[in-house]
Design an enzyme around this catalytic site. Structure first.
Site, PDB file in Angstrom:
ATOM      1  N   HIS A  31       0.874  -1.156  -0.010  1.00  0.00           N
ATOM      2  CA  HIS A  31      -0.033  -0.013   0.000  1.00  0.00           C
ATOM      3  C   HIS A  31       0.762   1.139  -0.156  1.00  0.00           C
ATOM      4  O   HIS A  31       1.874   1.233   0.655  1.00  0.00           O
ATOM      5  CB  HIS A  31      -1.070   0.340   1.236  1.00  0.00           C
ATOM      6  CG  HIS A  31      -1.916   0.964   1.010  1.00  0.00           C
ATOM      7  ND1 HIS A  31      -3.413   0.707   0.547  1.00  0.00           N
ATOM      8  CD2 HIS A  31      -2.286   2.321   1.616  1.00  0.00           C
ATOM      9  CE1 HIS A  31      -4.040   1.725   0.657  1.00  0.00           C
ATOM     10  NE2 HIS A  31      -3.400   2.610   1.143  1.00  0.00           N
ATOM     11  N   ASP A  82     -14.133   3.536   8.010  1.00  0.00           N
ATOM     12  CA  ASP A  82     -12.822   4.303   7.462  1.00  0.00           C
ATOM     13  C   ASP A  82     -13.537   5.060   6.085  1.00  0.00           C
ATOM     14  O   ASP A  82     -13.205   6.209   5.856  1.00  0.00           O
ATOM     15  CB  ASP A  82     -11.746   3.417   7.081  1.00  0.00           C
ATOM     16  CG  ASP A  82     -10.783   4.294   5.980  1.00  0.00           C
ATOM     17  OD1 ASP A  82     -10.168   5.125   6.423  1.00  0.00           O
ATOM     18  OD2 ASP A  82     -10.746   3.749   4.854  1.00  0.00           O
ATOM     19  N   ARG A 119     -13.046  13.597   6.662  1.00  0.00           N
ATOM     20  CA  ARG A 119     -11.966  14.239   6.627  1.00  0.00           C
ATOM     21  C   ARG A 119     -11.462  15.046   5.137  1.00  0.00           C
ATOM     22  O   ARG A 119     -11.080  16.185   5.424  1.00  0.00           O
ATOM     23  CB  ARG A 119     -10.853  13.313   6.576  1.00  0.00           C
ATOM     24  CG  ARG A 119     -10.766  12.681   8.146  1.00  0.00           C
ATOM     25  CD  ARG A 119      -9.927  11.484   8.136  1.00  0.00           C
ATOM     26  NE  ARG A 119      -8.380  11.616   7.642  1.00  0.00           N
ATOM     27  CZ  ARG A 119      -7.749  10.562   7.248  1.00  0.00           C
ATOM     28  NH1 ARG A 119      -8.176   9.513   6.931  1.00  0.00           N
ATOM     29  NH2 ARG A 119      -6.423  10.962   6.774  1.00  0.00           N
ATOM     30  N   SER A 128      -6.419   4.901   9.283  1.00  0.00           N
ATOM     31  CA  SER A 128      -7.202   4.609   7.887  1.00  0.00           C
ATOM     32  C   SER A 128      -6.631   3.573   7.069  1.00  0.00           C
ATOM     33  O   SER A 128      -7.215   2.444   6.798  1.00  0.00           O
ATOM     34  CB  SER A 128      -7.274   6.049   7.200  1.00  0.00           C
ATOM     35  OG  SER A 128      -7.806   5.666   5.754  1.00  0.00           O
ATOM     36  N   LYS A 187      -7.871  -0.933   6.991  1.00  0.00           N
ATOM     37  CA  LYS A 187      -8.136  -1.418   5.613  1.00  0.00           C
ATOM     38  C   LYS A 187      -7.161  -2.802   5.192  1.00  0.00           C
ATOM     39  O   LYS A 187      -7.708  -3.980   4.886  1.00  0.00           O
ATOM     40  CB  LYS A 187      -8.071  -0.582   4.401  1.00  0.00           C
ATOM     41  CG  LYS A 187      -9.267   0.244   4.307  1.00  0.00           C
ATOM     42  CD  LYS A 187      -9.203   1.173   3.103  1.00  0.00           C
ATOM     43  CE  LYS A 187      -8.096   2.317   3.536  1.00  0.00           C
ATOM     44  NZ  LYS A 187      -8.190   3.625   2.928  1.00  0.00           N
TER      45      LYS A 187
HETATM   46  N1  URA Z   1      -4.725   6.522   1.884  1.00  0.00           N
HETATM   47  C1  URA Z   1      -5.523   6.000   2.831  1.00  0.00           C
HETATM   48  O1  URA Z   1      -6.420   4.921   2.647  1.00  0.00           O
HETATM   49  N2  URA Z   1      -6.244   6.813   3.947  1.00  0.00           N
HETATM   50  C2  URA Z   1      -5.610   7.944   4.064  1.00  0.00           C
HETATM   51  O2  URA Z   1      -5.722   8.562   5.218  1.00  0.00           O
HETATM   52  C3  URA Z   1      -4.517   8.577   3.367  1.00  0.00           C
HETATM   53  C4  URA Z   1      -3.999   7.928   2.306  1.00  0.00           C
END
Ligand code: URA
Ligand code: CA
Length: 433
Positions: free
Chosen positions: A82, A161, A168, A183, A187
């Site tokens: 990621h 999220d 946000r 966040s 995930k």
């Molecule tokens: N990517 C995400 O999934 N969440 C964030 O807060 C920033 C980048």
């Protein structure tokens, strides 16, 4: 418990307890906690930060707010990767098939782009027929049989999220270390991989503008991963200028195909080998990073990596002939060169602004509802540190409209030509603890 008391507690700089954090996350997911109260809390977190314990509790509560995907039906170690976000970040498109081609299981959940950043899911949709929404059983079948599948964030994965991220986005609370860490990691934990490789970007095109903040974010996420029993490591990479040369969707697929054939831009190849070697070692397909890198290089040379990309495209319903004939990808009607106004060395390419230029052409979306034009985008012909002559092309614009004055203006304002310019350090640090 009353939400107003918890907002006050965080406003006054105190730490919340595990029960209090669960109350907030569960309440917000079900709708018992309102958007305006959550907004106030997010702003209090933005200013007063969270302790490591608070971040861990928040991540756990968010990951458990919806489905926890069980990948135990897939044999072997499942790796995920990621990035915290970037411009022209073609890495995942190359890494997923490449790492799978040497035997590692790549179970990848990816997102869409928003604002100046691109998203892997949008880019894959540039391939005619490619399906990005996979059912869980299809996802598991493809990873089992072909070692690789890439899918979008499924319906009920970390819904807390999804709601918090949308809030946000409109309350100026995106660039907060505890909020980004929870966040991303909520995930990753909910999507079930055993090992997680994180690319924490830093510079103009990233959420973390300096290395110190990027390091703290990286350490925080690695620690959360370890606490959740996932092997986790992070690299801190440069996103002061876009990665590679292509910024868009179809053009980044083409760039990924070039990279899988060993002909990608130098900075993209370095990112691919650095992150890919870590993934291969975590998946226990090699015992050292050197050995892993050798496997990856061999796979590119032998054609196995490009073949794996074809297999991944076929599995997901796409036209795999684009790998041999990239001209079958969506093509723009107008190709416009942007000549340098003077002779010198490229000293700066402001990543986020160049991302905005690509978005203006239609390669990205300003709002979640906007549609993407897969054919359009930018090709950087010169990167920071390269010399250029007056009149030589700095950028190639791929457009579906004839007048691109607005895009030209952004490009000229955000590419600096000077007397000196140094190629930036691409990989700042590797964090495993
Ligand atoms: N990517 C995400 O999934 N969440 C964030 O807060 C920033 C980048
Ligand atoms: Ca790129």
């Amino acid at each position: 418990m009353r939400m107003v008391d918890l907002i006050k507690k965080k406003r006054d700089g105190l730490a919340l307890s595990k029960d209090e954090i669960e109350f907030i996350i569960n309440g917000y997911t079900t709708g018992d906690v309102t958007d305006y109260q959550m907004s106030a809390l997010l702003m209090a977190i933005y200013f007063n930060d969270m302790t490591d314990e608070e971040i861990t509790w928040m991540t756990t509560a968010m990951s458990q707010s919806g489905d926890m995907i069980d990948l135990s039906a897939i044999q072997g170690i499942k790796v995920d990767k990621h990035s915290t976000g970037g411009v022209g970040d073609t890495t995942t498109l190359v890494l997923a098939p490449l790492v799978a081609s040497v035997g590692a299981k790549v179970a990848k959940m990816s997102g869409r782009g928003l604002g100046h950043t691109g998203g892997t899911i949008d880019k894959l949709e540039a391939i005619p027929g490619f399906k990005v929404e996979l059912e869980n059983d299809e996802f598991i079948k493809f990873v089992n049989e072909s070692n690789v599948a890439v899918t979008g964030q499924s319906g009920d994965l970390a819904p807390a999220d999804k709601k918090i991220y949308a809030l946000r986005d409109v309350t100026a609370t995106v660039d907060s270390i505890p909020l980004i860490a929870s966040s991303i990691m909520s995930k990753k934990i909910a999507s079930g991989a055993d090992a997680i490789v994180l690319d924490v970007t830093t510079g103009d095109g990233a959420f973390m503008k300096n290395i110190e903040d990027a390091e703290r974010l990286a350490h925080t996420m690695v620690r959360i991963g370890h606490l959740a029993n996932r092997q986790t490591m992070a690299i801190i990479s440069d996103m002061s200028q876009p990665l590679g040369n292509a910024i868009g969707n179809a053009n980044e697929i083409k760039e990924a195909i070039d990279a899988l054939k060993g002909e990608g831009p130098e900075d993209l190849m370095e990112m691919v080998y650095t992150l890919g070697s870590q993934m291969v070692v975590l998946a226990e397909r090699a015992s050292t990073l050197e050995e892993a890198r050798q496997l990856l290089e061999n796979s590119i040379t032998s054609g196995a990596a490009a073949d794996k990309f074809k297999e991944m495209i076929r599995n997901q319903g796409g036209d795999d002939s684009v790998v041999d004939f990239p001209e079958k990808l969506p093509q723009a009607s107008y190709i416009i060169e942007v000549p340098s106004k003077k002779t010198g060395v490229v000293s700066k390419i402001v990543a986020d602004k160049i991302g905005v230029a690509a978005m203006l052409l239609g390669a990205g979306r300003r709002t979640k509802e906007e549609e993407i034009d897969y054919a359009v985008g930018l090709i950087l012909n010169k990167k920071v540190g390269e010399s250029v002559f007056e009149g030589e092309s700095l950028v190639t614009i791929q457009s579906n409209r004839e007048n691109v004055d607005d895009v030209l203006k952004v490009i000229y304002e955000n590419i600096e030509i000077g007397d000196l310019g140094e190629e930036p350090v691409l990989i700042h640090k590797i964090i495993t603890e």
